[in-house]
Design an enzyme around this catalytic site. Sequence first.
Site, PDB file in Angstrom:
ATOM      1  N   LYS A  53      86.833 -60.982  49.814  1.00 10.48           N
ATOM      2  CA  LYS A  53      85.483 -60.729  50.311  1.00 10.48           C
ATOM      3  C   LYS A  53      85.582 -59.721  51.446  1.00 10.48           C
ATOM      4  O   LYS A  53      86.301 -59.943  52.423  1.00 10.48           O
ATOM      5  CB  LYS A  53      84.847 -62.031  50.800  1.00 10.48           C
ATOM      6  N   LYS A  58      84.034 -59.597  46.023  1.00  8.22           N
ATOM      7  CA  LYS A  58      82.693 -59.420  46.562  1.00  8.22           C
ATOM      8  C   LYS A  58      82.698 -58.394  47.664  1.00  8.22           C
ATOM      9  O   LYS A  58      83.571 -58.486  48.533  1.00  8.22           O
ATOM     10  CB  LYS A  58      82.212 -60.769  47.118  1.00  8.22           C
TER      11      LYS A  58
HETATM   12  C1  PBG Z   1      78.068 -66.427  53.629  1.00 12.19           C
HETATM   13  C2  PBG Z   1      77.738 -65.481  52.568  1.00 12.19           C
HETATM   14  C3  PBG Z   1      77.271 -64.156  52.653  1.00 12.19           C
HETATM   15  C4  PBG Z   1      77.010 -63.729  51.356  1.00 12.19           C
HETATM   16  C5  PBG Z   1      77.349 -64.781  50.520  1.00 12.19           C
HETATM   17  N1  PBG Z   1      77.831 -65.830  51.274  1.00 12.19           N
HETATM   18  C6  PBG Z   1      76.945 -63.341  53.822  1.00 12.19           C
HETATM   19  C7  PBG Z   1      77.975 -62.806  54.704  1.00 12.19           C
HETATM   20  O1  PBG Z   1      79.179 -63.003  54.532  1.00 12.19           O
HETATM   21  O2  PBG Z   1      77.564 -62.179  55.673  1.00 12.19           O
HETATM   22  C8  PBG Z   1      76.434 -62.408  50.959  1.00 12.19           C
HETATM   23  C9  PBG Z   1      75.647 -62.421  49.695  1.00 12.19           C
HETATM   24  C10 PBG Z   1      74.784 -61.240  49.477  1.00 12.19           C
HETATM   25  O3  PBG Z   1      74.735 -60.269  50.260  1.00 12.19           O
HETATM   26  O4  PBG Z   1      74.078 -61.252  48.456  1.00 12.19           O
HETATM   27  N2  PBG Z   1      79.223 -66.256  54.318  1.00 12.19           N
END
Ligand code: PBG
Length: 324
Positions: free
Chosen positions: A195, A248
């Site tokens: 991520k 992601k």
């Molecule tokens: C929580 C989380 C996030 C997303 C999914 N889980 C936000 C982040 O890490 O700031 C992002 C999902 C999206 O942008 O559609 N940690």
Amino acid sequence: MGFPINRMRRLRANETLRRMVRETRLCRDDLVLPLFVVEGSSVREAVASMPGVFRFSVDQVVDEAKRVADLGVPAVILFGIPREKDARGGGADAAEGIVQRAVAAIKAGVPDLCVVTDVCLCEYTDHGHCGIVEEGKVRNDPSLERLAATALSHARAGADIVAPSDMMDGRVAAIRGQLDAHGFEELPILAYAAKFASAFYGPFRDAAESTPQFGDRRAYQMDPANRREALREMRLDVEEGADVLMVKPALAYLDVLADARREFDLPLAAYQVSGEYAMIKAAAERGWIDGERAMEEALVSIKRAGADWILTYAAADVAERLSA
Ligand code: PBG
């Protein structure tokens, strides 16, 4: 053996032929729809930066879950937005917390729909970070216990899969240990393994009210420039017991996804995040692109790169078109 012996256009001549040589097909089984759940009842609130996306109260989210299951979408992933936040994210593992109630209600109303829960603290902490903050820093090890407790509470509520998205080191092992210790050894973990610290999460943070109140997430989420490191992250999560790996965001990281496809035999998920969705929607609203075609092209590219599951806010719309 080039031209004129070979003519690539021969197999492109009409739609029947194109259908016959098509290598990648999007299907409903690939899709996972993210849903935002808020407190209250009869709430169905549009998210301004994500046209077509709503925040639902528990009663309404069950109706939405039914609708998407009827469209043939096999799974949803839930994000909770609690009424109150505190320093340690106390709402994240509350037995009667927002996600816990939503899971139970959806499983009661739509038992065959697979309910995945996002395991993170950022929607529940007043500082908006994904872990425990001490002396202005997000501390890794004290966060693990909170995350494992959160995953366990989701399991107890009836979640089918838990999906940690915090990017703390060792959290897959911590969650696996806690689940196994309480009789949930059969519950799969979908790890947000690679991520990245991405600008494409902007609209989500509005929708989930999870913007960090100081600093940013670069000390725990990955640097967008790093491809080899993504493989290390994924390998570690496999060793810790992840059942499915996620990359992601999706579109800006298709190389990472393709690497992961070559390297691992586990199922792979990719998250077409809020900003990716919003860009297509916004351009389509202005008439600058054909939104439906652009969305499908983006999703096919994600599958072509190697994803088995695609988390997308367009899941219900796409499923509707695929079944038409
Ligand atoms: C929580 C989380 C996030 C997303 C999914 N889980 C936000 C982040 O890490 O700031 C992002 C999902 C999206 O942008 O559609 N940690």
